[in-house]
Write an enzyme that holds these catalytic residues in place. Structure first.
Site, mmCIF file in Angstrom:
data_model
loop_
_atom_site.group_PDB
_atom_site.id
_atom_site.type_symbol
_atom_site.label_atom_id
_atom_site.label_comp_id
_atom_site.label_asym_id
_atom_site.label_seq_id
_atom_site.Cartn_x
_atom_site.Cartn_y
_atom_site.Cartn_z
ATOM 1 N N ARG A 60 0.842 -1.196 0.000
ATOM 2 C CA ARG A 60 0.000 0.000 0.000
ATOM 3 C C ARG A 60 0.880 1.250 0.000
ATOM 4 O O ARG A 60 1.995 1.248 0.508
ATOM 5 C CB ARG A 60 -0.908 0.025 1.239
ATOM 6 C CG ARG A 60 -2.074 -0.946 1.159
ATOM 7 C CD ARG A 60 -2.965 -0.860 2.385
ATOM 8 N NE ARG A 60 -2.272 -1.301 3.569
ATOM 9 C CZ ARG A 60 -1.712 -0.503 4.464
ATOM 10 N NH1 ARG A 60 -1.827 0.812 4.349
ATOM 11 N NH2 ARG A 60 -1.077 -0.994 5.498
ATOM 12 N N TYR A 66 -1.628 -3.642 -6.761
ATOM 13 C CA TYR A 66 -1.328 -4.408 -5.558
ATOM 14 C C TYR A 66 -2.370 -4.295 -4.450
ATOM 15 O O TYR A 66 -2.778 -3.191 -4.086
ATOM 16 C CB TYR A 66 0.028 -3.993 -4.985
ATOM 17 C CG TYR A 66 0.599 -5.078 -4.102
ATOM 18 C CD1 TYR A 66 1.371 -6.089 -4.650
ATOM 19 C CD2 TYR A 66 0.309 -5.137 -2.749
ATOM 20 C CE1 TYR A 66 1.852 -7.124 -3.863
ATOM 21 C CE2 TYR A 66 0.785 -6.159 -1.959
ATOM 22 C CZ TYR A 66 1.559 -7.148 -2.520
ATOM 23 O OH TYR A 66 2.032 -8.172 -1.744
ATOM 24 N N LYS A 88 -9.576 -2.479 1.757
ATOM 25 C CA LYS A 88 -9.328 -1.321 2.614
ATOM 26 C C LYS A 88 -10.118 -0.092 2.150
ATOM 27 O O LYS A 88 -10.605 0.697 2.956
ATOM 28 C CB LYS A 88 -7.830 -1.011 2.678
ATOM 29 C CG LYS A 88 -6.998 -2.147 3.292
ATOM 30 C CD LYS A 88 -7.491 -2.474 4.650
ATOM 31 C CE LYS A 88 -6.921 -3.631 5.425
ATOM 32 N NZ LYS A 88 -5.674 -4.230 5.222
ATOM 33 N N HIS A 125 -10.381 -2.510 11.536
ATOM 34 C CA HIS A 125 -9.272 -3.333 11.045
ATOM 35 C C HIS A 125 -9.017 -4.420 12.091
ATOM 36 O O HIS A 125 -8.026 -4.366 12.824
ATOM 37 C CB HIS A 125 -8.047 -2.433 10.846
ATOM 38 C CG HIS A 125 -6.912 -3.077 10.110
ATOM 39 N ND1 HIS A 125 -5.600 -2.672 10.270
ATOM 40 C CD2 HIS A 125 -6.874 -4.074 9.192
ATOM 41 C CE1 HIS A 125 -4.819 -3.395 9.479
ATOM 42 N NE2 HIS A 125 -5.564 -4.252 8.819
ATOM 43 N N SER A 177 -1.176 -3.492 10.417
ATOM 44 C CA SER A 177 -0.804 -4.377 9.318
ATOM 45 C C SER A 177 0.457 -5.168 9.663
ATOM 46 O O SER A 177 1.423 -4.609 10.185
ATOM 47 C CB SER A 177 -0.568 -3.552 8.059
ATOM 48 O OG SER A 177 -1.734 -2.807 7.769
ATOM 49 N N CYS A 204 0.935 -7.371 11.951
ATOM 50 C CA CYS A 204 1.213 -7.471 13.387
ATOM 51 C C CYS A 204 0.471 -8.631 14.042
ATOM 52 O O CYS A 204 0.287 -8.655 15.257
ATOM 53 C CB CYS A 204 0.883 -6.163 14.091
ATOM 54 S SG CYS A 204 2.044 -4.846 13.673
ATOM 55 N N ASP A 222 -9.020 -9.856 9.030
ATOM 56 C CA ASP A 222 -8.538 -8.498 8.717
ATOM 57 C C ASP A 222 -9.555 -7.391 8.973
ATOM 58 O O ASP A 222 -9.171 -6.310 9.370
ATOM 59 C CB ASP A 222 -8.085 -8.444 7.249
ATOM 60 C CG ASP A 222 -7.185 -7.260 6.942
ATOM 61 O OD1 ASP A 222 -6.241 -7.006 7.720
ATOM 62 O OD2 ASP A 222 -7.424 -6.576 5.935
ATOM 63 N N ARG A 232 2.323 -12.172 -0.398
ATOM 64 C CA ARG A 232 1.026 -12.547 0.169
ATOM 65 C C ARG A 232 0.432 -13.759 -0.539
ATOM 66 O O ARG A 232 0.803 -14.093 -1.656
ATOM 67 C CB ARG A 232 0.055 -11.369 0.017
ATOM 68 C CG ARG A 232 0.534 -10.096 0.727
ATOM 69 C CD ARG A 232 -0.435 -9.617 1.744
ATOM 70 N NE ARG A 232 0.131 -8.558 2.572
ATOM 71 C CZ ARG A 232 -0.393 -8.196 3.743
ATOM 72 N NH1 ARG A 232 -1.464 -8.792 4.210
ATOM 73 N NH2 ARG A 232 0.162 -7.239 4.458
#
Ligand code: GTP
Ligand code: SPV
Ligand code: MN
Length: 601
Positions: A83, A211, A220, A240, A262, A264, A291, A380
Site C-alpha cells: 500500500r 497491488y 481497505k 481493522h 498491518s 502485526c 482483517d 502474500r
C-alpha cells in the site's frame, strides 16, 4: 429473523433497478475507451477462462500441480509491492472532516486529476465490471459495491476475497445502491499513482497500482475507508480487526475481535492452534475473519460482528507448520501467491517456511542472498476462507457473532506489558486511541519506526480521528436500560516485547491462547488482576503458563508495570490528542488527564 436482527434493518432504497449501474459503466467506458466490456458473473467457467488467459500472457505462472494444485504465482512490478499511504487521499468537501490523520484533496481537484489519468487508459484492454457483496449475501449488515478494473488479476483476487458475481448483482438491483470503485493499473508508474476516496459520494478512484489494498477496492478502500464513514452516520463500526471464536472445554464459545496494525499478527491469531495441553483439555479455535470486522449493537446491547470478506490476503513470510499450520493447510491448493520465491521444483517458498534454499527470488532472478530476502517481505497469499480448517460456519451467519472482548495491540519492543484490561468503555477507547506500533512492510516507507496507530486504523479511517474517537465513545453512552455488561470488555496486548538481547520475550502464536483464556475468564468474572493506573494487569500466576519457560527478565517485563515509563508515555499521549485540537472529545482528554495524575501521584 430474530429480534437481534430486526434492529439492524436499515432503510431499504426504493426501486429495483440497475439503471444507475448501467449509466455509470457507460460513463466510465466513454472516459476510459476499453476494447471490450465484461460483466463478471463469478462462475467457475469465467474464472477458468480468465486463469487460462493470465497463464498464457504470463500474468500468472504455474506452480507445482502435485504439491500445490490450482495455485499460481503472480510477480508484481517491483515498484508496486505494498500500500502507498502517501498517495492515498480522503477527499471530503471540508479538509477538517478528513482530519490530520488523512491526506486530503478537494473533491473537484481530485476528480479532475483522476479523470485525466483515466482518459483513454483502457484502450487495447478489457474493462471488467465486478459486482460484489461485502459480508454474507443475505446479511442486513452486508453492503455491496461494484469495482470497474482493467486488471484480470484484480478480478481473480476479488472473486476470492468477496462474494462476487450474479448474487451480488441481484442484491444491488434490489437495493439500488452500491459503492463505486474505479480502478486501472495504468502504466504502474509510481509517479502516476493515486488512491482517492470520496466518502460523501460513496466513490473510490484508484490508478497506477495493481497491488493488494491499492487495487482490490472491496478491502481497505470500501470495507474500511468508505465503510467507516457510513458506519459513523448509521451507528456501527467498521474496523481493522480479526474475529475469532474461542470454545472452552464446556462447549461455550466467546468471540473476540482484535485490532493489530498491518503485519502485526491478525491472521495468525485468527487461526491459532491451541497448545498441546489446551487441545487435550478440549479447547477449540474458530476463525471468522482475519482483517476486517463490521459490528453493530443488537437489541440486547451486545455488539454483533460480521467478517465482510470471503477470503484471506495474508502475509506469506513467517507462515510455517510451526507458526500457523492452519494457514499452511489453507494455502495448499487453489491459492494465488504474489511475490513469493520458488524452489527448483516450482513450489512457492518464503523466509520462515522451511530450511530449503529457493531457486528464484520474488522478481524471478536466480536466488542470491546479496539481493535481500527471496520472498518480498510483503509477499502474500490470496485464498478462500472456506479452505481454512478452523473456518467457522458462524462466519456465514447473517446476524453475525456476539463480541465478548475487543483487543488492541501493536509491536512495542519496550514498556507495554503482555496484557492489560481497560477499566471501562471510555478507558478502553483511550487505550485504542493510544495505540502505537513499529511500521512494517505492509506499506511502502521505512520499517520499524514507532508511530501512533489508533485502533490500527491510521491508514484506514475515512474521516477525522477526533470524530472517530467520539463515535467510539458514543457506544458507551448507549441505552441505560441495557445491561452494563453487554458491551465487550476492552484489552491491550503486546506479543512483541523484547528483552535485553533484542529477542521476543513471549513465544507468541498458539501460546497466545493463554492470554485469551485470561481475558475470557475476566469476562466471566472468574480471573484475578491487579489494579494499576493503566488498567487491570494479571500477575503471572493469573495466567496458565504450564509448559512455558520464561526467564526472570521475561516475567518482570511481561507482567510488570513501569510507572516512570508510563508517565512519559502519557505525556506523549496528551500531546498526540492535542494534534486534533478542539475536536478531540473532552471525555477522552479527561480520561488521559485522570490517568496521568494517578501516574504522577
Ligand atoms: P495484515 O494482513 O497486513 O493486516 O497483517 P496481519 O495483522 O494479519 O499479520 P500476520 O498475522 O500476517 O502477521 C505478520 C507477521 O507477524 C508474520 O511475520 C508473523 O510471523 C508475525 N507474528 C504473528 N503473530 C505473532 C506472534 O504472536 N509473535 C511474534 N513474535 N510474531 C508474530
Ligand atoms: C494491510 O496492509 O493491512 C493488509 C494488506 O491487510 S492490504 O490489502 O494491502 O491492505
Ligand atoms: Mn490488514
Amino acid at each position: 429473523m430474530n429480534a437481534a436482527v430486526d434492529v439492524f434493518k436499515r432503510n431499504e432504497f426504493q426501486g429495483s433497478s440497475l439503471d444507475a449501474l448501467n449509466a455509470w459503466v457507460a460513463e466510465v467506458a466513454a472516459l476510459t475507451q476499453p476494447d471490450h466490456i465484461h460483466w463478471c458473473d463469478g462462475s467457475d467457467a469465467e474464472n477458468a477462462r480468465l486463469t487460462q488467459q493470465m497463464l498464457a500472457d504470463g500474468t500468472l505462472l504455474p506452480l507445482n500441480p502435485e504439491t500445490h494444485p490450482h495455485s499460481w504465482l503472480h510477480r508484481s512490478s517491483p515498484s508496486d509491492v505494498a500500500r502507498v499511504e502517501h498517495l492515498t487521499f480522503v477527499c471530503t468537501p471540508q479538509q477538517e472532516d478528513a482530519g490530520p490523520n488523512n491526506h486530503w484533496m478537494a473533491p473537484a481537484e481530485a476528480h479532475a486529476k483522476m479523470d485525466a489519468l483515466f482518459a483513454g487508459c483502457m484502450r487495447g484492454r478489457t474493462l471488467y465490471v465486478i459486482p460484489y457483496c461485502m459480508g454474507p449475501i443475505d446479511s442486513p449488515l452486508s453492503r455491496c459495491g461494484v469495482e470497474i478494473t482493467d486488471s484480470p488479476y484484480v478480478v481473480a483476487n476479488m472473486r476470492i476475497m468477496t462474494r462476487m458475481g450474479a448474487a451480488a448483482l441481484a442484491r444491488i438491483g434490489r437495493e439500488g445502491t452500491f459503492v463505486k470503485g474505479l480502478h486501472s493499473t495504468g502504466e504502474l508508474d509510481p509517479d502516476r499513482r493515486f488512491i482517492m476516496h470520496f466518502p460523501e459520494e460513496l466513490t473510490i478512484k484508484s490508478f497506477g497500482s495493481g497491488y493488494g489494498g491499492n487495487a482490490l477496492l472491496g478491502k481497505k478502500c470500501h470495507a474500511l475507508r468508505i465503510a467507516s464513514h457510513q458506519a459513523r452516520q448509521e451507528g456501527w463500526l467498521a474496523e481493522h480487526m480479526l474475529i475469532v471464536g474461542i470454545e472452552n472445554p464446556q462447549g461455550e464459545t466467546h468471540y473476540i475481535a482484535a485490532a493489530f496494525p498491518s503485519a502485526c499478527g491478525k491472521t495468525n491469531l485468527a487461526m491459532l492452534i491451541p497448545p498441546e495441553g489446551y487441545r487435550q483439555a478440549g479447547w477449540k479455535v474458530w476463525t471468522i475473519g482475519d482483517d476486517i470486522c463490521w459490528m453493530r449493537p443488537g437489541a440486547d446491547g451486545r455488539l454483533y460482528a460480521i467478517n465482510p470478506e470471503a477470503g484471506f490476503f495474508g502475509v506469506a513470510p513467517g507462515t510455517s507448520d510451526s507458526s500457523n499450520p492452519n494457514a499452511l493447510a489453507t494455502i495448499s491448493h487453489h491459492t494465488i501467491f504474489t511475490n513469493v520465491a520458488v524452489t527448483d521444483d516450482q513450489e512457492p517458498w518464503w523466509e520462515g517456511l522451511d530450511s530449503r534454499t529457493p531457486a528464484l527470488d520474488w522478481q524471478g532472478r536466480k536466488y542470491d542472498p546479496a539481493n535481500g530476502p527471496a520472498a518480498h517481505p510483503n509477499s502474500r497469499f490470496t485464498v478462500s476462507a472456506r479452505q481454512c480448517p478452523s473456518y467457522s460456519a458462524k462466519a456465514e451467519d447473517p446476524q453475525g457473532v456476539p463480541i465478548s472482548a475487543i483487543v488492541f495491540g501493536g509491536r512495542r519492543a519496550s514498556l507495554v506489558p503482555l496484557v492489560f484490561e481497560a477499566r471501562d468503555w471510555t478507558h478502553g477507547v483511550l487505550v485504542g486511541a493510544a495505540m502505537g506500533s513499529e511500521t512494517t512492510a505492509a506499506a511502502t516507507g521505512a520499517v520499524g519506526v514507532m508511530r501512533r496507530d489508533p485502533m490500527a486504523m491510521k491508514p484506514f479511517c475515512g474521516y477525522n480521528f477526533a470524530d472517530y474517537f467520539a463515535h467510539w465513545l458514543s457506544f458507551g453512552q448507549a441505552d441505560a436500560t441495557l445491561p452494563k455488561t453487554a458491551l465487550p470488555k476492552i484489552f491491550h496486548v503486546n506479543w512483541f516485547r523484547k528483552g535485553g538481547d533484542g529477542k521476543f520475550l513471549w513465544p507468541g502464536f498458539g501460546e497466545n491462547l493463554r492470554v485469551l483464556e485470561w481475558m475470557i475468564r475476566r469476562v466471566e468474572g472468574k480471573a484475578d488482576a491487579v489494579e494499576t493506573p493503566i488498567g487491570h494487569l494479571p500477575r503471572a500466576e493469573d495466567i496458565n503458563l504450564d509448559g512455558v519457560a520464561l526467564s526472570d527478565e521475561a516475567h518482570e517485563l511481561l507482567f510488570g508495570f513501569d510507572r516512570a515509563g508510563w508517565q512519559a508515555e502519557f505525556a506523549r499521549l496528551g500531546e498526540y490528542l492535542q494534534e486534533f485540537g478542539a475536536r478531540t472529545p473532552q471525555a477522552l482528554k479527561d480520561e488521559q488527564q485522570r490517568i496521568a495524575a494517578r501516574l504522577a501521584g
